[in-house]
Scaffold this motif. Structure first.
Motif, short mmCIF file in Angstrom:
data_model
loop_
_atom_site.label_atom_id
_atom_site.label_comp_id
_atom_site.label_asym_id
_atom_site.label_seq_id
_atom_site.Cartn_x
_atom_site.Cartn_y
_atom_site.Cartn_z
N VAL A 22 0.86 -1.17 0.00
CA VAL A 22 0.00 0.00 0.00
C VAL A 22 0.90 1.23 0.00
CG1 VAL A 22 -1.76 1.30 1.24
CG2 VAL A 22 -1.83 -1.20 1.24
N LYS A 23 0.58 2.21 -0.85
CA LYS A 23 1.37 3.43 -0.96
C LYS A 23 0.42 4.62 -0.94
CE LYS A 23 4.84 3.26 -3.67
NZ LYS A 23 5.75 3.24 -4.85
N LEU A 24 0.71 5.59 -0.04
CA LEU A 24 -0.14 6.78 0.12
C LEU A 24 0.71 8.03 -0.03
CD1 LEU A 24 -2.87 8.08 0.93
CD2 LEU A 24 -2.10 7.93 3.31
N LYS A 25 0.35 8.91 -0.95
CA LYS A 25 1.11 10.15 -1.17
C LYS A 25 0.74 11.16 -0.09
CE LYS A 25 2.05 11.51 -5.28
NZ LYS A 25 3.53 11.60 -5.18
N VAL A 26 1.77 11.65 0.63
CA VAL A 26 1.55 12.63 1.70
C VAL A 26 2.10 14.01 1.32
CG1 VAL A 26 1.50 10.89 3.51
CG2 VAL A 26 3.69 11.92 2.85
N TYR A 29 6.77 14.92 -2.86
CA TYR A 29 8.00 14.14 -2.93
C TYR A 29 8.05 12.98 -1.93
CZ TYR A 29 9.54 18.29 -5.45
OH TYR A 29 9.64 19.32 -6.34
N VAL A 30 7.00 12.80 -1.13
CA VAL A 30 7.04 11.79 -0.08
C VAL A 30 5.78 10.93 -0.14
CG1 VAL A 30 7.19 11.36 2.41
CG2 VAL A 30 8.38 13.32 1.42
N ASN A 31 6.00 9.59 -0.10
CA ASN A 31 4.91 8.63 0.03
C ASN A 31 5.07 7.88 1.34
OD1 ASN A 31 3.83 9.16 -2.58
ND2 ASN A 31 5.40 7.82 -3.48
N ALA A 32 3.96 7.49 1.94
CA ALA A 32 3.97 6.57 3.07
C ALA A 32 3.69 5.17 2.53
CB ALA A 32 2.91 6.97 4.10
N GLY A 39 5.31 -13.15 5.52
CA GLY A 39 5.19 -13.13 6.97
C GLY A 39 5.81 -11.93 7.64
N LEU A 40 6.24 -10.91 6.86
CA LEU A 40 6.87 -9.73 7.42
C LEU A 40 6.10 -8.49 7.02
CD1 LEU A 40 10.57 -10.59 6.49
CD2 LEU A 40 9.50 -10.88 8.73
N ILE A 41 6.06 -7.50 7.90
CA ILE A 41 5.46 -6.22 7.57
C ILE A 41 6.56 -5.17 7.55
CG2 ILE A 41 4.86 -5.79 10.00
CD1 ILE A 41 2.45 -4.18 8.94
N GLU A 42 6.57 -4.33 6.53
CA GLU A 42 7.60 -3.31 6.36
C GLU A 42 6.91 -1.98 6.12
OE1 GLU A 42 11.17 -2.43 3.18
OE2 GLU A 42 10.95 -4.49 3.96
N ALA A 43 7.31 -0.96 6.87
CA ALA A 43 6.65 0.34 6.77
C ALA A 43 7.67 1.45 6.89
CB ALA A 43 5.58 0.48 7.85
N GLY A 44 7.40 2.57 6.19
CA GLY A 44 8.29 3.71 6.26
C GLY A 44 8.00 4.69 5.14
N LEU A 66 9.21 -5.88 10.49
CA LEU A 66 8.85 -6.65 11.67
C LEU A 66 8.12 -7.93 11.28
CD1 LEU A 66 7.32 -3.74 13.80
CD2 LEU A 66 9.58 -4.73 14.10
N PRO A 67 8.24 -9.00 12.08
CA PRO A 67 7.45 -10.20 11.80
C PRO A 67 6.00 -9.99 12.20
CG PRO A 67 8.71 -10.50 13.82
CD PRO A 67 9.14 -9.18 13.23
N LEU A 68 5.10 -10.55 11.40
CA LEU A 68 3.67 -10.43 11.71
C LEU A 68 3.27 -11.29 12.91
CD1 LEU A 68 1.98 -10.42 8.21
CD2 LEU A 68 1.86 -8.63 9.92
N THR A 69 3.96 -12.40 13.12
CA THR A 69 3.57 -13.31 14.19
C THR A 69 4.78 -13.74 14.99
OG1 THR A 69 3.80 -15.25 12.76
CG2 THR A 69 1.64 -14.23 12.87
N ASN A 70 4.51 -14.15 16.22
CA ASN A 70 5.50 -14.79 17.05
C ASN A 70 5.41 -16.29 16.80
OD1 ASN A 70 6.46 -16.30 19.43
ND2 ASN A 70 6.83 -14.26 20.29
N GLU A 71 6.51 -16.92 16.40
CA GLU A 71 6.46 -18.33 16.00
C GLU A 71 5.93 -19.23 17.11
OE1 GLU A 71 9.49 -21.81 14.33
OE2 GLU A 71 10.20 -19.76 14.64
N ALA A 72 6.29 -18.92 18.38
CA ALA A 72 5.89 -19.79 19.48
C ALA A 72 4.44 -19.56 19.88
CB ALA A 72 6.81 -19.56 20.69
N GLU A 73 3.98 -18.29 19.88
CA GLU A 73 2.66 -17.98 20.40
C GLU A 73 1.64 -17.70 19.31
OE1 GLU A 73 3.20 -14.75 23.06
OE2 GLU A 73 4.68 -15.79 24.29
#
Length: 303
Positions: A22-26, A29-32, A39-44, A66-73
């Motif tokens: 997902v990309k949002l123009k703010v 010159y800058v997108n969020a 299984g990973l989420i990346e944001a910036g 970041l990982p979306l889930t904790n493998e053990a829980e």
């Protein structure tokens, strides 16, 4: 014979990998940006500078992964207390040589650096009353090239050669083992699953090449791909001392809608993995099949 049955089942019941971006123009010159992949989420933020007349674009993307889930829980793990985060800094330069008439030619170069810190806890000898915790730093470097070429005519074939070099040194926790607890006064013995060995790291260097081909008509594209992985010895910095594997894939992608939403694609591929040096827990030759479902990717994006 059992191997043939096993990989036949793998073909029938493949692993589904979902990717969403997902990309949002703010500002001009800058997108969020937010992406979910494997299984990973990346944001910036994503910062863009363009010189339209020269066909040049420069993009800078600092982000947190970041990982979306904790493998053990098996619970969401996207808060500030997670110990498995990674910071990513990627820079991309694109040169588009396309003119008002004639063929289409575009080149894109990307460099990426990843850094993460994780805390590992283990119980030497299986003693729950004594634990050791160590913080370890992981990092990776990656360089990519992607080209795009076409005659620029209706129904013309499209080609996108893609090449990647990646070096990674990621610390991994040891596997849990079952440990017998001290018998209770009643003589009952219980078992606990504990990590008894310290974490380990093996550097990996992975070149990869893929040629994305769209014939210009229809809902299918084709992607022969080659990976060659070099794996070093435990705790070394160099990746060339231990294990080498060659991996061959031949993807066929189906696009449900080529015109309206070509960034949704379903892929299927057989694979062949050959061990060319060293030993591991797999056979010298491994084979099987994979299926992937991708959203939010460029039309011929792969590596």
């Amino acid at each position: 014979m059992r191997q043939i049955y096993y990989y036949s089942m793998l073909l029938l019941c493949p692993l589904m990998t979902l990717a969403q971006e997902v990309k949002l123009k703010v500002s001009p010159y800058v997108n969020a940006t937010t992406s979910i992949k494997e299984g990973l989420i990346e944001a910036g933020p994503e910062l863009n500078w363009e010189k339209v007349a020269d066909g040049k674009t420069f993009t800078l993307r600092p982000s947190i992964r970041l990982p979306l889930t904790n493998e053990a829980e098996n619970v969401l793990q996207i808060d500030r207390f997670t110990s498995t985060w990674k910071s990513v800094l990627a820079a991309q330069f694109t040169k588009d040589n396309t003119q008002e008439s004639g063929g289409i030619s575009r080149h894109s170069f990307t460099g990426q650096f990843e850094y993460g810190h994780a805390k590992f806890t283990y119980y030497p000898g299986g003693d729950q009353s004594f634990s050791i915790s160590n913080g370890k730093n992981s990092y990776a470097f990656e360089i990519k090239y992607a080209g795009f070429f076409s005659k620029g005519q209706s129904g013309a074939a499209q080609f996108s050669p893609q090449f990647r070099l990646r070096y990674a040194r990621d610390w991994q926790a040891a596997s849990e083992v079952s440990v017998l607890n001290t018998p209770s006064p009643g003589g009952f013995t219980t078992v606990s699953d504990l990590i008894v060995d310290p974490p380990s790291v093996r550097p990996v260097f992975s070149p990869a090449f893929s040629l994305q081909i769209y014939p210009g008509k229809g809902n299918f594209s084709y992607s022969p791909t080659i990976y060659y992985d070099f794996t070093g010895n435990s705790s070394d910095n160099g990746p060339f001392g231990s294990l080498n594997r060659l991996r061959l894939e031949s993807w066929i992608f189906f696009y449900p809608s080529v015109t309206d939403s070509p960034n949704v694609k379903i892929g299927i591929s057989p694979f062949l993995s050959l061990r060319t040096k060293g030993t591991d827990s797999f056979n010298k030759a491994e084979y099987g099949g994979m299926i992937t479902l991708k959203f939010g990717t460029s039309f011929l994006q792969f590596l």
